[in-house]
Design a protein around this motif. Structure first.
Motif, PDB file in Angstrom:
ATOM      1  N   MET A   1      -8.412 -48.042   6.603  1.00 57.25           N
ATOM      2  CA  MET A   1      -8.883 -46.865   7.320  1.00 57.25           C
ATOM      3  C   MET A   1      -7.879 -45.705   7.250  1.00 57.25           C
ATOM      4  N   PRO A   2      -6.571 -45.941   7.347  1.00 59.76           N
ATOM      5  CA  PRO A   2      -5.646 -44.804   7.268  1.00 59.76           C
ATOM      6  C   PRO A   2      -5.737 -44.042   5.939  1.00 59.76           C
ATOM      7  N   ALA A   3      -5.960 -44.758   4.845  1.00 62.09           N
ATOM      8  CA  ALA A   3      -6.087 -44.084   3.548  1.00 62.09           C
ATOM      9  C   ALA A   3      -7.357 -43.241   3.498  1.00 62.09           C
ATOM     10  N   LEU A   4      -8.436 -43.757   4.064  1.00 62.99           N
ATOM     11  CA  LEU A   4      -9.684 -42.989   4.111  1.00 62.99           C
ATOM     12  C   LEU A   4      -9.524 -41.756   4.990  1.00 62.99           C
ATOM     13  N   LYS A   5      -8.836 -41.915   6.115  1.00 61.21           N
ATOM     14  CA  LYS A   5      -8.608 -40.789   7.028  1.00 61.21           C
ATOM     15  C   LYS A   5      -7.773 -39.718   6.332  1.00 61.21           C
ATOM     16  N   LEU A   6      -6.812 -40.136   5.534  1.00 65.26           N
ATOM     17  CA  LEU A   6      -5.982 -39.196   4.785  1.00 65.26           C
ATOM     18  C   LEU A   6      -6.831 -38.416   3.780  1.00 65.26           C
ATOM     19  N   SER A   7      -7.739 -39.101   3.104  1.00 60.10           N
ATOM     20  CA  SER A   7      -8.660 -38.430   2.178  1.00 60.10           C
ATOM     21  C   SER A   7      -9.516 -37.413   2.910  1.00 60.10           C
ATOM     22  N   LEU A  63     -22.723 -31.149  -1.061  1.00 61.10           N
ATOM     23  CA  LEU A  63     -23.052 -32.560  -1.251  1.00 61.10           C
ATOM     24  C   LEU A  63     -22.410 -33.086  -2.535  1.00 61.10           C
ATOM     25  N   ASP A  64     -22.475 -32.301  -3.601  1.00 60.68           N
ATOM     26  CA  ASP A  64     -21.831 -32.701  -4.865  1.00 60.68           C
ATOM     27  C   ASP A  64     -20.324 -32.857  -4.697  1.00 60.68           C
ATOM     28  N   ASP A  65     -19.715 -31.952  -3.911  1.00 61.89           N
ATOM     29  CA  ASP A  65     -18.276 -32.054  -3.664  1.00 61.89           C
ATOM     30  C   ASP A  65     -17.941 -33.344  -2.917  1.00 61.89           C
ATOM     31  N   LEU A  66     -18.732 -33.681  -1.906  1.00 64.03           N
ATOM     32  CA  LEU A  66     -18.495 -34.925  -1.168  1.00 64.03           C
ATOM     33  C   LEU A  66     -18.713 -36.143  -2.062  1.00 64.03           C
ATOM     34  N   LEU A  67     -19.690 -36.064  -2.933  1.00 65.03           N
ATOM     35  CA  LEU A  67     -19.941 -37.144  -3.891  1.00 65.03           C
ATOM     36  C   LEU A  67     -18.750 -37.291  -4.846  1.00 65.03           C
ATOM     37  N   ASN A  68     -18.255 -36.182  -5.338  1.00 64.09           N
ATOM     38  CA  ASN A  68     -17.115 -36.207  -6.269  1.00 64.09           C
ATOM     39  C   ASN A  68     -15.828 -36.693  -5.606  1.00 64.09           C
ATOM     40  N   HIS A  69     -15.701 -36.464  -4.305  1.00 62.62           N
ATOM     41  CA  HIS A  69     -14.531 -36.955  -3.570  1.00 62.62           C
ATOM     42  C   HIS A  69     -14.700 -38.413  -3.140  1.00 62.62           C
ATOM     43  N   GLY A  70     -15.832 -39.021  -3.453  1.00 62.39           N
ATOM     44  CA  GLY A  70     -16.049 -40.438  -3.165  1.00 62.39           C
ATOM     45  C   GLY A  70     -16.571 -40.729  -1.763  1.00 62.39           C
ATOM     46  N   PHE A  71     -17.048 -39.712  -1.047  1.00 64.42           N
ATOM     47  CA  PHE A  71     -17.538 -39.938   0.305  1.00 64.42           C
ATOM     48  C   PHE A  71     -18.990 -40.415   0.326  1.00 64.42           C
ATOM     49  N   PHE A  72     -19.701 -40.202  -0.747  1.00 62.00           N
ATOM     50  CA  PHE A  72     -21.074 -40.691  -0.888  1.00 62.00           C
ATOM     51  C   PHE A  72     -21.190 -41.456  -2.199  1.00 62.00           C
ATOM     52  N   LYS A  73     -22.142 -42.352  -2.226  1.00 52.34           N
ATOM     53  CA  LYS A  73     -22.522 -43.040  -3.451  1.00 52.34           C
ATOM     54  C   LYS A  73     -23.944 -42.602  -3.773  1.00 52.34           C
ATOM     55  N   PRO A  82     -33.292 -39.564  -6.584  1.00 53.98           N
ATOM     56  CA  PRO A  82     -31.941 -39.887  -6.101  1.00 53.98           C
ATOM     57  C   PRO A  82     -31.868 -39.970  -4.573  1.00 53.98           C
ATOM     58  N   TYR A  83     -30.964 -40.798  -4.105  1.00 52.44           N
ATOM     59  CA  TYR A  83     -30.621 -40.851  -2.690  1.00 52.44           C
ATOM     60  C   TYR A  83     -29.137 -41.166  -2.582  1.00 52.44           C
ATOM     61  N   TYR A  84     -28.578 -40.923  -1.420  1.00 52.21           N
ATOM     62  CA  TYR A  84     -27.145 -41.062  -1.203  1.00 52.21           C
ATOM     63  C   TYR A  84     -26.901 -42.035  -0.063  1.00 52.21           C
ATOM     64  N   VAL A  85     -25.806 -42.776  -0.166  1.00 49.91           N
ATOM     65  CA  VAL A  85     -25.452 -43.762   0.843  1.00 49.91           C
ATOM     66  C   VAL A  85     -23.958 -43.632   1.137  1.00 49.91           C
ATOM     67  N   LEU A  86     -23.598 -43.823   2.407  1.00 50.61           N
ATOM     68  CA  LEU A  86     -22.199 -43.913   2.809  1.00 50.61           C
ATOM     69  C   LEU A  86     -21.800 -45.380   2.818  1.00 50.61           C
ATOM     70  N   HIS A  87     -20.659 -45.696   2.253  1.00 51.01           N
ATOM     71  CA  HIS A  87     -20.124 -47.047   2.361  1.00 51.01           C
ATOM     72  C   HIS A  87     -19.861 -47.337   3.839  1.00 51.01           C
ATOM     73  N   ASP A  88     -19.927 -48.607   4.239  1.00 55.34           N
ATOM     74  CA  ASP A  88     -19.742 -48.991   5.642  1.00 55.34           C
ATOM     75  C   ASP A  88     -18.439 -48.451   6.229  1.00 55.34           C
ATOM     76  N   LEU A  89     -17.339 -48.530   5.466  1.00 55.69           N
ATOM     77  CA  LEU A  89     -16.062 -48.034   5.977  1.00 55.69           C
ATOM     78  C   LEU A  89     -16.072 -46.521   6.144  1.00 55.69           C
ATOM     79  N   LEU A  90     -16.773 -45.826   5.263  1.00 57.08           N
ATOM     80  CA  LEU A  90     -16.874 -44.378   5.390  1.00 57.08           C
ATOM     81  C   LEU A  90     -17.766 -43.998   6.565  1.00 57.08           C
ATOM     82  N   HIS A  91     -18.784 -44.788   6.827  1.00 53.48           N
ATOM     83  CA  HIS A  91     -19.609 -44.545   8.014  1.00 53.48           C
ATOM     84  C   HIS A  91     -18.760 -44.737   9.275  1.00 53.48           C
TER      85      HIS A  91
END
Length: 150
Positions: A1-7, A63-73, A82-91
């Motif tokens: 979680m700390p690494a995700l928070k840093l991102s 949305l594309d920026d968040l996708l490129n930063h890895g916040f969405f799949k 197309p549809y987008y999903v947040l990984h459980d840890l990102l949620h």
């Protein structure tokens, strides 16, 4: 979680806002681009300073920026939709960073929730079992009404 928070901390402020409001949706929710973009527009967090660019196009670039930063799949349904999903840890991160302003509650624990006064956005996620017949619906309705008395 700390690494995700840093991102998250290194995202531009407008993207932090867009991401944090995803906490209003249930875990593993399948977002459609228009749904997210219209939410962001409704919340007033998308600004179009370029008069030649539609506000929806600005939202799509967010949305594309968040996708490129890895916040969405990004996934696709049969037929290429197309549809987008947040990984459980990102949620979980979205829940954490938006906890003062957003609250998402599930129908099965609606009675045990204390809503802090700082919360401005509330999402109530209803389980089908809570409204499957008249009796359970009336119980659920009574629980929801109790929220207004807190």
């Amino acid at each position: 979680m700390p690494a995700l928070k840093l991102s998250y901390d290194y995202l531009p402020f407008h993207l932090q806002q867009c991401f944090s409001y995803c906490a209003l949706f249930p875990e593993d929710y399948e977002f459609h681009s228009n749904e997210l973009i219209h939410l962001w527009i409704g919340l007033g967090i998308i600004n179009s300073s370029d008069q030649n660019k539609r506000i929806e196009d600005v939202g799509l670039s967010y949305l594309d920026d968040l996708l490129n930063h890895g916040f969405f799949k990004k996934n696709e349904r049969d037929g290429g939709y197309p549809y987008y999903v947040l990984h459980d840890l990102l949620h979980e991160l979205a829940l954490k960073v938006s906890s003062y302003e957003c609250l998402s509650i599930y129908s099965h624990n609606v009675r045990s929730i204390n809503i802090p006064p700082s919360v401005r956005h509330l999402s109530v996620i209803v389980d089908d079992r809570d409204v499957e017949d008249r009796v359970t619906y009336e119980d659920y309705k009574r629980d929801i009404c109790a929220l207004t008395k807190n």
